[in-house]
Scaffold this motif. Sequence first.
Motif, PDB file in Angstrom:
ATOM      1  N   ALA A 146       0.828  -1.219   0.000  1.00 54.85           N
ATOM      2  CA  ALA A 146       0.000   0.000   0.000  1.00 54.85           C
ATOM      3  C   ALA A 146       0.858   1.263   0.000  1.00 54.85           C
ATOM      4  CB  ALA A 146      -0.901   0.014   1.238  1.00 54.85           C
ATOM      5  N   ALA A 147       2.165   1.092   0.076  1.00 51.54           N
ATOM      6  CA  ALA A 147       3.031   2.274   0.162  1.00 51.54           C
ATOM      7  C   ALA A 147       3.074   3.000  -1.177  1.00 51.54           C
ATOM      8  CB  ALA A 147       4.439   1.840   0.556  1.00 51.54           C
TER       9      ALA A 147
ATOM     10  N   ALA B 175     -15.023   5.032  -9.772  1.00 50.23           N
ATOM     11  CA  ALA B 175     -16.232   4.483  -9.156  1.00 50.23           C
ATOM     12  C   ALA B 175     -15.886   3.404  -8.133  1.00 50.23           C
ATOM     13  CB  ALA B 175     -17.144   3.908 -10.247  1.00 50.23           C
ATOM     14  N   ALA B 176     -14.841   2.617  -8.410  1.00 51.05           N
ATOM     15  CA  ALA B 176     -14.538   1.483  -7.529  1.00 51.05           C
ATOM     16  C   ALA B 176     -13.683   1.881  -6.347  1.00 51.05           C
ATOM     17  CB  ALA B 176     -13.833   0.380  -8.330  1.00 51.05           C
ATOM     18  N   VAL B 177     -12.670   2.720  -6.580  1.00 49.19           N
ATOM     19  CA  VAL B 177     -11.715   2.975  -5.489  1.00 49.19           C
ATOM     20  C   VAL B 177     -11.436   4.442  -5.219  1.00 49.19           C
ATOM     21  CG1 VAL B 177     -10.486   0.762  -5.606  1.00 49.19           C
ATOM     22  CG2 VAL B 177      -9.754   2.621  -7.069  1.00 49.19           C
ATOM     23  N   GLY B 178     -12.011   5.343  -5.982  1.00 47.71           N
ATOM     24  CA  GLY B 178     -11.808   6.765  -5.678  1.00 47.71           C
ATOM     25  C   GLY B 178     -10.900   7.452  -6.677  1.00 47.71           C
TER      26      GLY B 178
ATOM     27  N   GLU C 140     -10.618  -7.931  -8.836  1.00 49.45           N
ATOM     28  CA  GLU C 140     -10.590  -7.112  -7.621  1.00 49.45           C
ATOM     29  C   GLU C 140      -9.520  -7.544  -6.641  1.00 49.45           C
ATOM     30  OE1 GLU C 140     -12.963  -9.381  -8.245  1.00 49.45           O
ATOM     31  OE2 GLU C 140     -14.530  -8.262  -9.270  1.00 49.45           O
ATOM     32  N   LEU C 141      -8.598  -8.390  -7.057  1.00 51.73           N
ATOM     33  CA  LEU C 141      -7.619  -8.917  -6.099  1.00 51.73           C
ATOM     34  C   LEU C 141      -6.844  -7.813  -5.356  1.00 51.73           C
ATOM     35  CD1 LEU C 141      -5.400 -11.957  -6.077  1.00 51.73           C
ATOM     36  CD2 LEU C 141      -4.245  -9.775  -6.032  1.00 51.73           C
ATOM     37  N   PRO C 142      -6.283  -6.812  -6.050  1.00 48.49           N
ATOM     38  CA  PRO C 142      -5.535  -5.802  -5.296  1.00 48.49           C
ATOM     39  C   PRO C 142      -6.408  -5.084  -4.258  1.00 48.49           C
ATOM     40  CG  PRO C 142      -5.018  -5.649  -7.626  1.00 48.49           C
ATOM     41  CD  PRO C 142      -6.169  -6.597  -7.506  1.00 48.49           C
ATOM     42  N   ALA C 143      -7.635  -4.750  -4.648  1.00 48.78           N
ATOM     43  CA  ALA C 143      -8.526  -4.057  -3.707  1.00 48.78           C
ATOM     44  C   ALA C 143      -8.840  -4.951  -2.508  1.00 48.78           C
ATOM     45  CB  ALA C 143      -9.822  -3.634  -4.421  1.00 48.78           C
ATOM     46  N   ASP C 144      -9.045  -6.242  -2.757  1.00 49.58           N
ATOM     47  CA  ASP C 144      -9.337  -7.165  -1.654  1.00 49.58           C
ATOM     48  C   ASP C 144      -8.135  -7.308  -0.721  1.00 49.58           C
ATOM     49  OD1 ASP C 144     -11.844  -7.547  -2.606  1.00 49.58           O
ATOM     50  OD2 ASP C 144     -11.594  -9.661  -3.152  1.00 49.58           O
ATOM     51  N   VAL C 145      -6.954  -7.396  -1.293  1.00 48.11           N
ATOM     52  CA  VAL C 145      -5.744  -7.549  -0.463  1.00 48.11           C
ATOM     53  C   VAL C 145      -5.599  -6.319   0.432  1.00 48.11           C
ATOM     54  CG1 VAL C 145      -3.203  -7.582  -0.527  1.00 48.11           C
ATOM     55  CG2 VAL C 145      -4.521  -9.055  -2.068  1.00 48.11           C
ATOM     56  N   LEU C 146      -5.651  -5.150  -0.172  1.00 51.94           N
ATOM     57  CA  LEU C 146      -5.364  -3.933   0.599  1.00 51.94           C
ATOM     58  C   LEU C 146      -6.533  -3.529   1.493  1.00 51.94           C
ATOM     59  CD1 LEU C 146      -3.489  -1.859  -2.132  1.00 51.94           C
ATOM     60  CD2 LEU C 146      -2.534  -3.248  -0.289  1.00 51.94           C
ATOM     61  N   GLY C 147      -7.744  -3.904   1.085  1.00 50.79           N
ATOM     62  CA  GLY C 147      -8.916  -3.492   1.863  1.00 50.79           C
ATOM     63  C   GLY C 147      -9.281  -4.492   2.949  1.00 50.79           C
ATOM     64  N   ALA C 148      -9.362  -5.772   2.599  1.00 56.08           N
ATOM     65  CA  ALA C 148      -9.869  -6.773   3.535  1.00 56.08           C
ATOM     66  C   ALA C 148      -8.787  -7.699   4.060  1.00 56.08           C
ATOM     67  CB  ALA C 148     -10.945  -7.610   2.830  1.00 56.08           C
TER      68      ALA C 148
END
Length: 486
Positions: free
Chosen positions: A42-43, A133-136, A427-435
Amino acid sequence: MSAYTRIASLKTPGAFRAHTASLGLTLECEEHIETAPSSPLAAPLDADGFRLGNRFVIHPMEGWDGEPDGRPSELTRRRWRNFGVSGAKWIWGGEAMAVVHDGRANPNQVRIDASTRDSLAVMLDELLEAHRAAVGSTNDLLVGFQLTHSGRFCKPNRTDRLEPKIAYHHPLLDRKFGIAPDDPVMSDDELRLLIERFVEAARIAESCGAQFVDVKHCHGYLGHELLSAHTRRGPFGGPLENRMRFLREIVSGVRAATHLKIGVRLSAFDVVPYKPDPSKSVGTKLGPGVPEDYSGCLPYQYGFGVDRERPEAYDLSETVKLLEAMEAMEIRLINISAGSPYYNPHIQRPALFPPSDGYQPPEDPLIGCARQIEATAELKRRFPGLVIVGTAYSYLQEYLPHVAQWVVRSGRADAVGLGRIVLSYPELPADVLGAGKLTTNKLCRTFSDCTTAPRNGLVSGCFPLDPFYKALPAAVDLKRAKAAMR
Ligand SMILES: Cc1cc2nc3c(=O)[nH]c(=O)nc-3n(C[C@H](O)[C@H](O)[C@H](O)COP(=O)(O)O)c2cc1C
Ligand code: SF4
C-alpha cells in the motif's frame, strides 16, 4: 494428473514455505496478508516523478478481441474497465497495440493510429471512470499504452497464417515456425520507417491521455528479437550498441515529439526454445517440455540474456549493459519479464496446465515464479535508481500477497505486476489492501484457457472462472477445440 503439488493443497503459509524449501527455492512467504495503510503493497511509489498510490501493477494483456479495423471492441473495453476496477495504481500498457497493420499478432489485435485514436481515448476514459467508481481518485493512477510490432509472430490477416517479419534468421525458431532460409529479413529502411510509426503512435497515445508509452521489448516480438540480432549485418545488428539502436531511436523520437514518460517491458532473460518431448507425447497428448536440439548452434548467439555455452540457462550480463544504457537514456520505468509464450511458456508464464501449443511443465511451475523473482531482484540490486516491476506472480495463487509483500518489503522489486490472475479475479488488489483476504474460488489456477482459446482463433478470457466468458458462445467452441485435442 500433474506430478506437481497443487498450491490449493498447501493450507497454510507454513505449508507453502515447507514446499518451496523442499524445492530448494529462496522464496519467502510472509505469515499474514497486511492491509492498507501498513502493508508494503500500500506504500506510495515515486515512478519517474509521478506518485503512485500503491505497489500493484496490471500487466498488459491483450484479448485477441479488437475489431478487424483495429478499434477496441466491447470485450476489449470490458477488460480495461476491469483493470480500472482492480485498485492497482499502475496500468502498464493495457495491452499490446500494433503500430502498423502488418505488425499485428492476430487479425484482432488493437492498432494505434489516427483511425483508432478516438476509440482508444474512450477506452482509457472508461478505465479511469471505472477506477474512480470502484476505489476513488485517479490522481495517483498511472496509465500507459504498450506499443508493439509482433515481428516473427505477426498474423495480421488470418488466425492460421503467420506472416513473419524477421530481424534475422534464427535456426531453431525458423525450423519451428516454418520460415524458409531465403525468406526475407526486414531491411534497415523498413526498421527506420517503423521507428517513425512508433513515434507517431506515441503522439497518439499522448493525445488520448496516456501518461507513458511502453516500447515493448519482450516475448520474442520484434523489439526483443532485435536485441539478439548478433548475426544481422548493418546498423541494427552485431554489437549491443547496434542491437539497441531500434530502442534508442524510438526513445529519442518519442522524447522529441511528446512529453510522455517512457517505459520498457523487457524479456530480461531467455533460454532456448522448448518442445514437447516426442518420446513422451502420445497422439495429441503433449509430453513434458524439453529443449529443442541446439547442438549445432553453439556458442549460442540466438537469444538475449541466454548463456552462450549452456543455453538452457540464463545470463544477465548483457541485460545489465542494456539497463545501464537505458539508465543513461533516462528511461526509469522497467517491467521485467522473460522468455516467450511461443517457444518457452514455462519460463514466461508458469502454469500447471499447458496451452494447446505448449508442453507439460518440465519443472514445478513455482520454480518459474522464483526464477523471475530472483532475476528481477538481482537487477533491482544493481539498479536501485530504476523503478522495477516484477512478473510471474499469478501461479502463487493463495500466497501471492504473502510473497509480494516480502518482495516489496525487502526491495527485490518496487512493484508487483499481475497478469492472468486479474482475468479471473480483477478485484484482487482491492481485496488484499482493503480486507486482507482473498476470494479463493476466483484465483487463477493456470488452466491456460486464456492462451489456448486464441491459439484456436478465439477471443481470450478466463473461460473457466469468469461467468461472463463461461456464457459466451466462444466457450462452446473452446470446449470443442480442446476435446479435439484429447
Ligand atoms: C491472455 C494473455 C495476454 C497477454 N498479453 C500480453 C500483452 O499484450 N503484452 C505483454 O507484454 N504481455 C502479455 N501477456 C503476458 C502477461 O502480461 C504476463 O507477463 C504473463 O501472463 C505472466 O504473468 P502472470 O504469471 O501474472 O500471468 C499476456 C498474457 C496472457 C495470459
Ligand atoms: S483461463 Fe483463467 S484460470 Fe486459466 S490461466 Fe487464464 S486466467 Fe487463469
